[in-house]
Scaffold this active site. Structure first.
Site, PDB file in Angstrom:
ATOM      1  N   GLY A 199       5.085  -4.009 -17.002  1.00  0.00           N
ATOM      2  CA  GLY A 199       4.649  -3.825 -18.385  1.00  0.00           C
ATOM      3  C   GLY A 199       5.472  -4.561 -19.411  1.00  0.00           C
ATOM      4  O   GLY A 199       5.342  -4.304 -20.613  1.00  0.00           O
ATOM      5  N   ASP A 249       6.078 -12.295  -5.934  1.00  0.00           N
ATOM      6  CA  ASP A 249       5.406 -11.635  -4.803  1.00  0.00           C
ATOM      7  C   ASP A 249       4.590 -12.667  -4.035  1.00  0.00           C
ATOM      8  O   ASP A 249       3.400 -12.847  -4.287  1.00  0.00           O
ATOM      9  CB  ASP A 249       4.475 -10.522  -5.306  1.00  0.00           C
ATOM     10  CG  ASP A 249       5.227  -9.426  -6.036  1.00  0.00           C
ATOM     11  OD1 ASP A 249       6.322  -9.065  -5.585  1.00  0.00           O
ATOM     12  OD2 ASP A 249       4.715  -8.934  -7.054  1.00  0.00           O
ATOM     13  N   ASN A 292      10.502 -11.196  -3.449  1.00  0.00           N
ATOM     14  CA  ASN A 292       9.868 -10.277  -2.503  1.00  0.00           C
ATOM     15  C   ASN A 292       9.120 -11.074  -1.432  1.00  0.00           C
ATOM     16  O   ASN A 292       9.032 -12.291  -1.500  1.00  0.00           O
ATOM     17  CB  ASN A 292       8.897  -9.360  -3.250  1.00  0.00           C
ATOM     18  CG  ASN A 292       9.559  -8.670  -4.424  1.00  0.00           C
ATOM     19  OD1 ASN A 292      10.499  -7.905  -4.255  1.00  0.00           O
ATOM     20  ND2 ASN A 292       9.091  -8.951  -5.628  1.00  0.00           N
ATOM     21  N   ASP A 306       0.868  -1.182   0.000  1.00  0.00           N
ATOM     22  CA  ASP A 306       0.000   0.000   0.000  1.00  0.00           C
ATOM     23  C   ASP A 306       0.904   1.232   0.000  1.00  0.00           C
ATOM     24  O   ASP A 306       1.622   1.488   0.965  1.00  0.00           O
ATOM     25  CB  ASP A 306      -0.894   0.004   1.236  1.00  0.00           C
ATOM     26  CG  ASP A 306      -1.848   1.194   1.264  1.00  0.00           C
ATOM     27  OD1 ASP A 306      -1.829   1.994   0.310  1.00  0.00           O
ATOM     28  OD2 ASP A 306      -2.599   1.322   2.245  1.00  0.00           O
TER      29      ASP A 306
END
Length: 542
Positions: free
Chosen positions: A325, A397, A462, A255
């Site tokens: 991207g 992630d 991560n 966030d």
């Protein structure tokens, strides 16, 4: 003198141009075989697959003119795959022919005792003459390598007027550079090797072939044969804020908005290019740009990240990675670009590697549903085929999911010292996509192994649970993935103090550690981290 660079569709040539211009030389492109003989000084860049490079040269008629120039005695320099192309061939592409200037076949590193590709900062020095340095190659300096294939130094046969600078990786000694007057070929990337690399390029361009060394410690020369450092990487999460300006931000469990009020503004920690420059000056071994908005409605050629890369690469001479991207895209006008074309656009703007996130998960799902068969069509496969596996980083992630016992899940569960909400002693790491907003039925081991099989060269690992915590890296997660694959692993998420870097390197043997917030906020600097690591007997580039 004008420096001519051979342009045949190689990867990141822009950084080489920037380095040469930074040193005060003019650059021109060689775009036809007929122009080679006219060059005053020729540089042959090489990024990617041996077969792609040599087949491209053969197809365009460059092989013989390039060979003649290299043997002419005029200033000639080859970089990375460029040095490999000087030999007869490579096991990477058995059907492709090299220039054949030197005898021998380029080999692949053995992976039994180390990660492959060989990625990072290592030593490179001429050991046959301890009284001179050649083209600025000094035993105590570190240069940036990124490759899976090399020419072994054992039984190397070269003309007597050539010197060989060698490098050790694990138990293998290989050719780091070949040199004589007006001839320099390097396996490392001098344009990405900071001050040491710039000094090497300058010595070559100015004709400063050899220089006497006084008081050289011969033991230092021998010790430098085994010197791959642990990398400290600075990461910049880049997105547009509510005003439309590009800013570096940092999330707390992904966030990135301020917590002061509902709908708080995007956290602004600085401008991307300025921070990148600062980290280069502080000693970052690499800088990663993660484009966390992807600018999906923007034409590819106008993508803001291209401008950021181009500007940063002008004065930052360490590797740059860009993520976000990197996939097949369709411009607003309907123009279709493949993932390899998108990656090529970023390489030409200054990136050295691209990072693939959500699309890596989708590709891995396809890999397993297809009985682990390669399709040759995924972004990982197409980019790796053109630019080499070392150009592809997978950004994972994961989120920790607790279970009472390993039998409760089909996924790779480990016993963890951190108990779950109901006292669970085991956990597995679930992969996510779309910036952690969506969960997939896949764990980190499955994803890492699939991506390695498809051609990825590195894992950026991560951890959603540790992100923004400043409590240290997730050692169990990093150790799990490091033990599951042979490619290098970069630890990310959770660094708060210098001791966390020491802990992750010693506890997991990961290849690099990445941090963002502590560097942005100046909690501690990259220089502080490296000084601590050096005192803790962790080899780093200072």
């Amino acid at each position: 003198m004008t420096v001519s660079i051979l342009d045949y569709g190689s990867g990141n040539v822009r950084s080489l141009v920037n380095a040469i211009q930074h040193l005060g030389y003019d650059v021109e492109w060689i775009r036809s075989p007929e122009e080679i003989a006219k060059a005053e000084c020729l540089i042959f860049p090489g990024v990617g697959n041996f077969g792609f490079v040599c087949d491209s040269l053969a197809k365009e008629g460059y092989l013989e003119p390039l060979r003649e120039y290299a043997l002419s005695g005029k200033p000639f320099m080859a970089v990375c795959v460029g040095i490999q192309a000087l030999f007869e061939g490579s096991v990477e592409a058995p059907e492709s022919k090299g220039l054949g200037i030197f005898p021998g076949l380029v080999q692949k590193f053995q992976s039994k005792d180390k990660s492959v590709p060989h990625v990072g900062w290592n030593s490179c020095a001429v050991r046959s003459n301890t009284e001179k340095e050649f083209y600025g190659l000094r035993p105590h300096d570190k240069f940036y390598f990124v490759h899976s294939y090399m020419m072994p130094a054992d039984n190397l046969q070269l003309p007597s007027d050539f010197h060989v600078a060698t490098t050790r990786y694990g138990d293998e000694m290989f050719v780091g550079a070949i040199l004589k007057k007006n001839f320099l070929a390097t396996q490392f990337h001098p344009e990405k090797s900071g001050a040491a690399g710039l000094r090497c390029i300058k010595a070559f361009l100015s004709g400063n072939y050899e220089k006497a060394i006084s008081g050289l410690d011969t033991q230092l020369l021998e010790n430098s044969s085994g010197g791959l450092t642990k990398r400290v990487i600075a990461c910049l999460d880049v997105r547009s804020n509510d005003a439309g300006d590009l800013v570096v931000t940092k999330g707390d469990q992904y966030d990135v908005r301020e917590k002061a009020a509902v709908g708080g503004e995007v956290r602004n920690l600085g401008k991307p290019v300025e921070l990148c420059q600062r980290y280069f000056e502080e000693g970052a071994d690499e800088v990663v740009f993660l484009n966390i908005t992807s600018f999906r409605n923007c034409p590819l050629v106008d993508a803001p990240m291209l401008q950021v890369l181009a500007k940063a690469a002008q004065t930052v001479f360490v590797p740059l990675t860009v993520g976000g991207g990197i996939r097949d895209v369709v411009d607003p006008d309907g123009t279709v670009y493949s993932a390899a074309e998108v990656a090529g656009t970023y390489f030409r703007s200054g990136a050295d590697k691209v990072s693939i996130g959500s699309d890596a998960v989708y590709a891995a799902e396809q890999f397993y549903s297809n009985d682990k068969k390669l399709t040759g069509t995924t972004a990982i496969e197409t980019i790796s085929a053109a630019y080499g596996c070392q150009a592809v980083v997978i950004s994972i992630d994961p989120k920790r999911q607790y279970v009472k016992s390993p039998e409760e899940t089909k996924h790779h569960a480990i016993k963890t010292p951190y108990r779950g909400p109901n006292g669970e002693e085991y956990a597995w790491y679930q992969c996510t996509v779309k910036g952690g907003r969506e969960y997939r039925d896949m764990d980190v081991v499955e994803l890492a192994k699939a991506c390695e099989a498809m051609g990825a060269g590195e894992v950026l690992l991560n951890c959603m649970d540790q992100d923004g915590s400043n409590a240290g890296y997730d050692i169990e997660l990093i150790r799990l993935v490091k033990q599951s694959v042979k490619i290098p692993v970069i630890a990310s998420s959770g660094a708060g103090v210098s001791e966390h870097f020491e802990h992750v390197f010693k506890a997991t043997d990961c290849d690099a550690a990445l941090a963002a917030g502590i560097f942005h906020r100046k909690t501690c600097s990259i220089e502080n981290v490296k000084e601590h690591l050096q005192k803790s007997d962790v080899l780093v580039r200072l």
